[in-house]
Design a protein around this motif. Structure first.
Motif, short mmCIF file in Angstrom:
data_model
loop_
_atom_site.label_atom_id
_atom_site.label_comp_id
_atom_site.label_asym_id
_atom_site.label_seq_id
_atom_site.Cartn_x
_atom_site.Cartn_y
_atom_site.Cartn_z
N THR A 12 0.85 -1.20 -0.05
CA THR A 12 0.09 0.03 -0.04
C THR A 12 0.97 1.22 0.14
O THR A 12 0.37 2.62 -0.24
CB THR A 12 -0.76 0.05 1.12
OG1 THR A 12 -0.12 0.13 2.50
CG2 THR A 12 -1.72 -1.21 1.36
N VAL A 39 -5.28 -2.25 0.08
CA VAL A 39 -4.34 -3.66 -0.23
C VAL A 39 -4.87 -4.27 -1.38
O VAL A 39 -3.91 -4.49 -2.16
CB VAL A 39 -4.57 -4.34 1.02
CG1 VAL A 39 -3.77 -5.94 0.90
CG2 VAL A 39 -4.24 -3.86 2.24
N GLY A 62 -2.65 -1.65 -3.81
CA GLY A 62 -1.53 -2.42 -3.55
C GLY A 62 -1.28 -3.02 -4.97
O GLY A 62 0.20 -2.98 -5.27
#
Length: 253
Positions: free
Chosen positions: A67, A115, A119
């Motif tokens: 992240t 995430v 991410g």
């Protein structure tokens, strides 16, 4: 370039019973050098050592918070110093959230997307240009059956939405980078026997879910890992923009 001269990156691969670690083992067994990136540095190094011991491939375990762009940059700089160029990326790092929609806070929504979506963007954005420049690359996203059927397994709306975003990400990216030798596909697992499902489902809920699985069992991490490894093969060069279900028949469409 043969895969033995390239590195496969697996994010979120530290968990001993996770899909990421099983995938790292399968990729290494098929000849790839493997880098495992995870928030848990000790776990990543342990996983890398285990994979290297079993396969003989070169491996590295590196701390990385997908992240955080600076963390991703630092991890990939460290990777460049110890392993060959990256030829495959498995976007496995992810988190789930069973919170019902009417109870989901903005912070929880952002956490799940940070995430699973941001991410994946952070690391894919760093690695795909190199793949395109070299004329070869394999990217695989770990989505979920929840993205296709609208939850109903373990994750709630935030999780289903984030995993559906990954599918759109993969399909659009496949169109863009296909002309440069890079394939982009998604895998959508159903109920898989990992620590996440073991800790998040009570016995009654698990029995109810398994009743809807024609194969009559949970999936194994290897079931998913073998498919990912197939998608990363040099020979699998004309499959892109696809989503592969690994759910024992629980969702057929």
């Amino acid at each position: 370039m043969p895969v033995s001269e390239l590195t496969a990156v697996v994010t979120g691969g530290a968990s001993a019973r996770g899909i990421g670690r099983a995938t790292a083992h399968a990729l290494a067994a098929s000849g790839w050098n493997v880098a495992i990136l995870d928030l848990d540095e000790a776990g990543a190094k342990d996983a890398a050592h285990e994979v290297g011991e079993r396969s003989g491939s070169r491996t590295a375990g590196i701390a990385c918070d997908v992240t955080d762009e600076d963390s991703v940059a630092a991890a990939l700089t460290a990777l460049d110093a110890v392993l060959p160029p990256v030829g495959a990326l498995v976007n496995n790092a992810g988190i789930t959230s069973p919170v019902p929609f009417c109870e989901v806070s903005g912070a929880e929504w952002d956490r799940v997307f940070a995430v699973n979506v941001r991410g994946a963007y952070n690391i894919t954005r760093r690695l795909v240009p190199g793949m395109a420049e070299r004329g070869f690359g394999r990217v695989v996203f770990l989505s979920s059956v929840s993205a296709e059927r609208g939850g109903g397994v373990f994750g709630g709306v935030a999780y289903s939405a984030a995993k559906a975003a990954q599918l759109g990400f993969a399909r659009a990216l496949a169109r863009e980078v296909g002309p440069r030798g890079v394939t982009v596909n998604s895998v959508a697992p159903g109920l898989i026997d990992t620590d996440i499902t073991a800790g998040g489902l009570d016995a009654d809920r698990e029995r109810a879910l398994l009743a809807g699985v024609p194969m009559g069992r949970k999936g194994r991490t290897r079931d998913v890992a073998d498919l990912i490894t197939y998608l990363c093969r040099e020979e699998t060069s004309y499959v892109t923009g696809a989503t592969y279900d690994v759910n024992g028949g629980s969702h057929i469409h």
